[in-house]
Design an enzyme around this catalytic site. Structure first.
Site, PDB file in Angstrom:
ATOM      1  CB  CYS A  81      -0.975  -0.036   1.162  1.00 15.73           C
ATOM      2  SG  CYS A  81      -2.348   1.149   0.986  1.00 15.73           S
TER       3      CYS A  81
ATOM      4  CD  GLU B  23      -1.940  -6.555   4.320  1.00 12.10           C
ATOM      5  OE1 GLU B  23      -2.203  -5.347   4.448  1.00 12.10           O
ATOM      6  OE2 GLU B  23      -1.213  -6.992   3.397  1.00 12.10           O
TER       7      GLU B  23
ATOM      8  CG  HIS C 243      -4.211  -3.375   2.328  1.00 11.98           C
ATOM      9  ND1 HIS C 243      -3.207  -3.028   3.192  1.00 11.98           N
ATOM     10  CD2 HIS C 243      -4.842  -2.226   1.982  1.00 11.98           C
ATOM     11  CE1 HIS C 243      -3.213  -1.717   3.369  1.00 11.98           C
ATOM     12  NE2 HIS C 243      -4.187  -1.210   2.650  1.00 11.98           N
TER      13      HIS C 243
END
Length: 211
Positions: A82, A195, A193
């Protein structure tokens, strides 16, 4: 012996979720701002959430800008996530022009409010699809898994690289096409993102940490 993984802790990042992603795929990362631990790691992740100028000031205040550049020059795997991806570029126009790390050539720009008569809601938030460019990087670690995946985005600024050779994926926000992942040799960046993008996103951490 399992590789050592460092998440750079400079006080401005989505550290917990990245830490959990690494653990999910079998690695125990070190959260640190220590120069020697960063330079000695097998893989390094540069996180980031917030404003580009603030992030650069935090890195500078901790003496980490040259550390990150030195690590990148060692040709070991480095990944920006990011804002961490944006920091890898030369400059950002967020709150006026601000110098970045300059590891990958290009600049960070704000989404236009209107594009082809369509109003773009800023920030760009939510799930969106990523596409590899027509001629993907041959032999790259993500070549077989990046195309046509939905990933989770939260951002108002996007990366514009000087060379298409550094583009891994594109994404369309309405009709506006922007770079959503980058690579230069051992350096990788994801605007989305991973994750927060389910099992497909976690697979990117697994691929990166196995390089």
């Amino acid at each position: 012996m399992k590789k050592s993984v460092v998440i750079i802790d400079y006080g401005l990042g989505n550290i917990y979720s990245i830490d959990q992603a690494c653990r999910h795929v079998g690695y125990t990362p070190i959260l640190t701002s220590d120069k020697d631990e960063i330079l000695g790691a097998d893989s390094v992740i540069l996180p980031g959430v917030g404003a580009f100028p603030v992030a650069m000031e935090r890195l500078k205040s901790k003496g980490l800008t040259e550390v990150v550049k030195t690590y990148a020059a060692q040709e070991k795997p480095l990944m920006g996530v990011c804002l961490g991806m944006q920091l890898l570029l030369n400059t950002s126009e967020e709150f006026g022009e601000c110098e970045g790390l300059g590891i990958i050539e290009g600049n960070v720009k704000r989404f236009p409010k209107v594009w082809k008569d369509n109003k773009l809601k800023i920030p760009h938030i939510g799930w969106n699809k990523i596409f590899t460019r027509q001629e993907p990087l041959a032999g790259g670690p993500f070549d077989d898994i990046l195309n046509d995946l939905f990933m989770y985005f939260v951002h108002s600024y996007y990366v514009e690289t000087d060379s298409e050779e550094n583009v891994l994926t594109y994404t369309y926000y309405e009709d506006f096409k922007f770079c959503s992942a980058i690579q230069k040799k051992n350096i990788f960046g994801f605007q989305f993102h991973p994750e927060k993008s389910g099992e497909q996103g976690l697979s990117l951490y697994e691929k990166f940490l196995s390089i």
